[in-house]
Design an enzyme around this catalytic site. Structure first.
Site, mmCIF file in Angstrom:
data_model
loop_
_atom_site.group_PDB
_atom_site.id
_atom_site.type_symbol
_atom_site.label_atom_id
_atom_site.label_comp_id
_atom_site.label_asym_id
_atom_site.label_seq_id
_atom_site.Cartn_x
_atom_site.Cartn_y
_atom_site.Cartn_z
ATOM 1 N N ASP A 129 -14.167 56.062 40.458
ATOM 2 C CA ASP A 129 -15.105 55.364 41.338
ATOM 3 C C ASP A 129 -14.368 54.452 42.312
ATOM 4 O O ASP A 129 -14.611 54.466 43.518
ATOM 5 C CB ASP A 129 -16.106 54.548 40.506
ATOM 6 N N SER A 158 -22.110 54.555 41.661
ATOM 7 C CA SER A 158 -21.040 53.550 41.722
ATOM 8 C C SER A 158 -21.382 52.316 42.538
ATOM 9 O O SER A 158 -20.572 51.851 43.339
ATOM 10 C CB SER A 158 -19.764 54.159 42.298
ATOM 11 N N SER A 159 -22.575 51.786 42.294
ATOM 12 C CA SER A 159 -22.911 50.553 43.002
ATOM 13 C C SER A 159 -21.952 49.436 42.607
ATOM 14 O O SER A 159 -21.614 48.587 43.423
ATOM 15 C CB SER A 159 -24.355 50.147 42.711
HETATM 16 C C1 GLA Z 1 -18.531 57.075 35.352
HETATM 17 C C2 GLA Z 1 -17.174 56.379 35.286
HETATM 18 C C3 GLA Z 1 -16.100 57.249 35.958
HETATM 19 C C4 GLA Z 1 -16.126 58.674 35.419
HETATM 20 C C5 GLA Z 1 -17.534 59.232 35.435
HETATM 21 C C6 GLA Z 1 -17.637 60.589 34.782
HETATM 22 O O1 GLA Z 1 -18.962 57.156 36.677
HETATM 23 O O2 GLA Z 1 -17.246 55.142 35.948
HETATM 24 O O3 GLA Z 1 -14.846 56.649 35.762
HETATM 25 O O4 GLA Z 1 -15.573 58.732 34.133
HETATM 26 O O5 GLA Z 1 -18.452 58.373 34.784
HETATM 27 O O6 GLA Z 1 -16.937 61.534 35.512
#
Ligand code: GLA
Length: 378
Positions: free
Chosen positions: A171, A125-126
């Protein structure tokens, strides 16, 4: 020099004075609850001690001026109507300004220097880290109230509407609301969350396979529509509303592929709630088993792992002191996460580095993470 010191120093060189505000915003790793967020289900992530930092000061006009140390590039724009120009780092900054203004907030300009140490494209999640860092910057200079779930929704809006990625809410929720030494059990329908302490007897290790797969977006969107199709079949708003019993009773009426996708989501929701209970009880063996089962479900039913993820997870589990391991994030490449006893954690990282290299020829990036606070002003 720490990243914080670097952005502060660059700020002083560039603007001839010390910054008046410094914000930080973490990446995240999800312990369990994968591909459940867009099914209105449960997730159990931690914010990690790999962060995006911005050193800044307010301006008395409506100009925003940001320098990115990572890209060696600067961005300047005026608040008010903003136009989109691509998908690079600058769009995250502009997208946040757009979303905040669209939500009715009156914004103040600022100037600053930004840098991040959350690996990009690795499933940590950068992009949410950047969004929430910029939101914190705007909120601070503009005097906006900081409510994690509201800010998370705005960050998701940037992702969905400005960048064009159809991601869920996990995220931004964890990056906005994370708590030191805790995971958050997040209900992705109500956006309520409960902090769950990370048990003292374990550490979280991120295992970055180094693989990055293109076309993740189209595969992700395909999974989303398969889940929506299953929800329509059961006549509910989202798969969150289908329990294991209802699913078993009618699963044979579903087309096999959609059945497997739905089975993953329905069982994963249960595993996530059970994992939070196991964490609270300090039952690391149980938590590890649930993580292992999650990986199997993502591999066999949801089909979002790749060889590298399967290999690193198998290697991790074979090491002494590993309670469980699984892929984390969207999948198709990127990172796995392992829950490991603190004592051999250094030896664990070293062994995985060696064995993964022997098995695949590639060097992974493995590191022990601490659960950190969500985006904050320091
Ligand atoms: C990505 C998306 C999240 C989530 C994950 C899987 O990171 O950004 O919202 O759906 O995949 O769990």
């Amino acid at each position: 020099m720490t990243l914080r010191e670097q952005v502060e120093q660059d700020f002083r060189n560039r603007f001839g004075a010390a910054p008046t505000v410094v914000v930080r915003s973490p990446g995240r790793v999800n312990l369990i609850g994968e591909h459940t967020d867009y099914n209105d289900g449960f997730v159990l992530p931690i914010a990690i001690d790999r962060e995006v930092w911005i050193a800044l000061r307010p301006r008395d006009d409506r100009r925003v001026s940001v320098h990115s140390l990572d890209y060696g590039a600067s961005l300047t724009f005026e608040l008010g109507p903003i136009s989109r120009a691509g998908t690079d780092w600058a769009e995250y900054v502009k997208g946040v300004a757009w979303a905040l203004q669209e939500a009715g907030h009156t914004l103040q300009g600022w100037e600053g220097v930004m840098s991040g140490e959350v690996p990009r494209g690795a499933g940590l999640s950068s992009s949410a880290a950047v969004e929430l860092a910029v939101q914190r910057a705007f909120a601070t200079v503009s005097g906006l109230p900081w409510k994690p779930s509201e800010m998370a929704l705005l960050g998701q809006r940037v992702e969905n509407k400005w960048i064009g990625v159809n991601s869920g809410i996990m995220d931004q929720m964890i990056v906005a609301g994370g708590r030191q030494n805790h995971a958050l059990l997040i209900d992705c329908r109500s956006l309520e969350f409960q902090p769950v302490p990370v048990p003292a007897g374990a550490v979280v290790v991120v295992l970055d396979t180094g693989t990055r797969r293109g076309l993740v977006d189209s595969a992700y969107n395909e999974r989303r529509s398969q889940c929506e199709e299953a929800a329509r079949f059961f006549g509910v708003k989202a798969l969150r509303d289908v329990d294991a019993k209802t699913f078993s009773a009618r699963q044979n009426e579903l087309e096999p592929l959609v059945r497997r996708r739905a089975r993953h989501v329905i069982t994963e929701n249960d595993r996530t709630v059970l994992a939070a209970e196991a964490m609270r009880a300090g039952d690391l063996t149980r938590l590890g088993q649930l993580m292992d089962a999650s990986h199997a479900s993502l591999r066999d039913d949801f089909e979002v792992t790749n060889d590298a993820l399967n290999t690193i997870v198998t290697l991790a589990r074979a090491q002494p002191g590993c309670f469980g391991a699984r892929m984390t994030g969207a999948g198709f490449g990127g990172c796995a996460v392992a829950l490991v006893s603190p004592e051999p954690s250094e030896a664990f990282v070293q062994t995985i580095n060696e064995k993964y290299k022997q098995a695949t020829g590639n060097t992974p990036q493995c590191y022990v993470c601490q659960a950190a606070d969500g985006a904050s002003v320091v």
